[in-house]
Design an enzyme around this catalytic site. Structure first.
Site, PDB file in Angstrom:
ATOM      1  N   GLU A 116       0.823  -1.208   0.000  1.00 42.11           N
ATOM      2  CA  GLU A 116       0.000   0.000   0.000  1.00 42.11           C
ATOM      3  C   GLU A 116       0.860   1.263   0.000  1.00 42.11           C
ATOM      4  OE1 GLU A 116      -4.121  -1.514   2.021  1.00 42.11           O
ATOM      5  OE2 GLU A 116      -2.515  -1.018   3.399  1.00 42.11           O
ATOM      6  N   CYS A 129       3.541   8.461   1.221  1.00 47.39           N
ATOM      7  CA  CYS A 129       4.113   7.487   2.147  1.00 47.39           C
ATOM      8  C   CYS A 129       4.297   6.177   1.377  1.00 47.39           C
ATOM      9  CB  CYS A 129       3.138   7.324   3.320  1.00 47.39           C
ATOM     10  SG  CYS A 129       3.694   6.149   4.543  1.00 47.39           S
ATOM     11  N   CYS A 136       6.291  -6.965   6.901  1.00 43.60           N
ATOM     12  CA  CYS A 136       7.457  -6.543   7.677  1.00 43.60           C
ATOM     13  C   CYS A 136       7.816  -7.674   8.616  1.00 43.60           C
ATOM     14  CB  CYS A 136       7.148  -5.281   8.474  1.00 43.60           C
ATOM     15  SG  CYS A 136       8.578  -4.632   9.362  1.00 43.60           S
ATOM     16  N   CYS A 140       6.532  -5.344  15.426  1.00 45.34           N
ATOM     17  CA  CYS A 140       6.255  -4.424  16.539  1.00 45.34           C
ATOM     18  C   CYS A 140       4.806  -4.667  16.941  1.00 45.34           C
ATOM     19  CB  CYS A 140       6.435  -2.976  16.102  1.00 45.34           C
ATOM     20  SG  CYS A 140       8.097  -2.652  15.524  1.00 45.34           S
ATOM     21  N   CYS A 143       1.756  -2.545  15.613  1.00 46.43           N
ATOM     22  CA  CYS A 143       1.704  -2.223  14.181  1.00 46.43           C
ATOM     23  C   CYS A 143       0.998  -3.321  13.377  1.00 46.43           C
ATOM     24  CB  CYS A 143       3.122  -2.020  13.662  1.00 46.43           C
ATOM     25  SG  CYS A 143       3.201  -1.770  11.878  1.00 46.43           S
ATOM     26  N   SER A 223      12.201   6.369   7.523  1.00 38.92           N
ATOM     27  CA  SER A 223      11.936   5.999   8.915  1.00 38.92           C
ATOM     28  C   SER A 223      12.424   4.584   9.188  1.00 38.92           C
ATOM     29  CB  SER A 223      10.429   6.077   9.186  1.00 38.92           C
ATOM     30  OG  SER A 223      10.161   5.612  10.491  1.00 38.92           O
ATOM     31  N   SER A 245      11.843   5.290  14.888  1.00 41.80           N
ATOM     32  CA  SER A 245      10.708   4.869  15.703  1.00 41.80           C
ATOM     33  C   SER A 245      11.219   4.547  17.097  1.00 41.80           C
ATOM     34  CB  SER A 245      10.053   3.624  15.087  1.00 41.80           C
ATOM     35  OG  SER A 245       9.520   3.953  13.830  1.00 41.80           O
ATOM     36  N   ASN A 324      -2.977   4.545  16.312  1.00 43.12           N
ATOM     37  CA  ASN A 324      -4.055   4.262  15.357  1.00 43.12           C
ATOM     38  C   ASN A 324      -4.491   2.804  15.516  1.00 43.12           C
ATOM     39  OD1 ASN A 324      -4.143   6.831  13.935  1.00 43.12           O
ATOM     40  ND2 ASN A 324      -2.081   6.297  13.247  1.00 43.12           N
ATOM     41  N   CYS A 367      -0.788   5.888  10.108  1.00 45.69           N
ATOM     42  CA  CYS A 367       0.452   5.203  10.503  1.00 45.69           C
ATOM     43  C   CYS A 367       0.145   3.881  11.173  1.00 45.69           C
ATOM     44  CB  CYS A 367       1.212   6.007  11.545  1.00 45.69           C
ATOM     45  SG  CYS A 367       1.731   7.597  11.017  1.00 45.69           S
TER      46      CYS A 367
END
Ligand code: SAH
Ligand code: SF4
Length: 405
Positions: A116, A129, A136, A140, A143, A223, A245, A324, A367
């Site tokens: 995305e 972004c 990933c 985390c 996330c 990031s 982060s 979020n 995010c």
């Protein structure tokens, strides 16, 4: 799964998938590769430099996807190019537009994997972004992307294509200099960009090229969750702004919510920040800090954050990100009053700590909310669905659509 020398997950980068007609896609080639490709098809040697320059301009400055549009290239060379090459974007499976103007693109690559990309318009800028991986590996806990099972690195071409696609959708090519809508890029989508260093570097070099898309390194931010061995390289070799982060001010909490902290702890991450090439007061490092209720949001955490930034003498600012939420998460966003108090304490310590306004939450584009639709269902679920559909249709099982649900 294979592991890299620094312990990162390695992940194989797929080779470019050939077009069904066997033609090579030139989108995402850097200058040297384009030169080799053009020389290879028999363009006379003394023309190669000029042709590279022309093709580069049409592909990356004007956004064309047909050789017929390259008006200053002679007809016979255009025909030769078209015979061997294509200029092809990956497919947009779905574009979602938020009430606040944010746009999210679900992009499917040639091998069927998806990632995305999010466009965030603001008053004075438009930020894209971009994702660096499908999924990933870092998991985390807060996330959504970290819950994806399937992971692979994106190629440089797939990274650049995300920008090309956004510019197509925003109608930006007609007036590439003054009509810019994507003014900034953040490598903050799916994935850990420093675990895909070479492809990210190559993609950003293409994006920064002065005869192409021409985005300045000052307008690009990468990031990282703190992949210490590659942070210095990022500053030296790519030269973009760094965001880190952080999300916690001590090792036990950081390790709990970000498993990478076991490998590179706070001290190592902050030392790497202090040594980041090109960081100074006018070009500060951004610390991202997701506000998680009862986890990292106390007044003491805020004071410790100030202490840490001072201890390492960091030219830094802090971005406070209200957490979020996503389906199934164990975390809650801190109370608004507490986010405000936290921000005030950090400001009183002399460090800028703005609260980031969540954007695109209604389309799960904020995010940490990214996760492609095909990953939302398990393979078993997809197979069951396919079988059910097949039974209804009285046909053999077939592939289920992976569009957003
Ligand atoms: N993998 C890189 C790039 C992702 S950037 C990294 O972790 O830095 C996206 C930012 O959003 C990161 O700071 C990430 O930690 C943060 N984030 C992840 N999940 C979030 C969530 N649910 N709410 C708010 N921020 C989140
Ligand atoms: Fe990966 Fe970044 Fe999400 Fe962590 S926050 S799981 S590093 S994308």
């Amino acid at each position: 799964m294979q592991v890299t020398p620094d312990g990162g997950v390695p992940i194989v980068s797929p080779r470019a998938t050939p077009d069904p007609e066997g033609k090579q896609n030139i989108l995402g080639l850097d200058r040297a590769e384009l030169k080799a490709a053009i020389a290879d098809i028999g363009v006379p040697e003394k023309q190669v430099r000029m042709r590279v320059s022309q093709v580069w301009h049409w592909v990356y400055h004007r956004g064309v996807s047909s050789f017929d549009d390259m008006l200053n290239v002679s007809k016979d060379v255009r025909a030769k190019l078209a015979e061997h090459f294509i200029i092809k974007r990956p497919e947009i499976v779905e574009a979602q537009y938020s009430e606040d103007g944010t746009r999210k693109y679900l992009i499917r690559f040639a091998d069927g994997n998806e990632a995305e990309t999010v466009y965030i318009p603001e008053e004075d800028r438009g930020t894209l972004c971009i994702s660096s991986q499908v999924g990933c590996t870092l998991n985390c806990k807060f996330c959504h992307t970290g819950t994806m099972k399937l992971v692979r690195n994106l190629t440089a071409a797939e990274i650049v294509a995300q920008l090309m696609i956004a510019r197509d959708d925003l109608g930006e090519w007609e007036n590439p200099t003054e009509g810019r809508r994507v003014t900034n890029i953040v490598m903050m989508g799916m994935g850990e960009p420093l675990y895909n260093f070479d492809n990210v570097k190559k993609a950003l070099e293409i994006v920064m090229d002065e005869e192409g898309i021409q985005l300045s390194r000052r307008r690009i931010t990468l990031s990282t969750s703190g992949v210490v061995p590659h942070m210095e390289r990022c500053g030296k070799e790519i030269g973009v702004n760094l965001a880190v982060s952080l999300h916690a001010v001590n090792d036990p909490v950081r390790t709990d919510i970000m498993p990478i902290n076991k490998k590179y702890n706070l001290d190592q991450v902050l030392t790497a920040c202090a040594n980041y090439p090109g960081a100074h007061n006018a070009r500060r490092i951004t610390f991202e800090y997701a506000m998680l209720k009862g986890v990292n949001d106390s007044d003491k955490d805020a004071r410790d954050l100030v202490r840490l930034i001072r201890k390492y003498k960091l030219p830094a600012k802090v971005n406070l990100i209200p957490f979020n939420p996503w389906p199934g998460t164990a975390y809650e966003c801190s109370d608004w009053d507490q986010i405000q108090r936290f921000s005030d304490i950090v400001y009183e310590g002399g460090i800028s700590a703005p609260i980031r306004t969540p954007r695109g939450r209604d389309i799960m584009a904020a995010c940490g909310q990214l996760k492609s639709a095909s990953e939302k269902k398990s393979k078993a679920e997809l197979a069951r669905e396919a079988a059910a559909i097949a039974a209804l249709e009285g046909a053999a099982p077939h592939h289920t659509s992976t569009g957003l649900t």
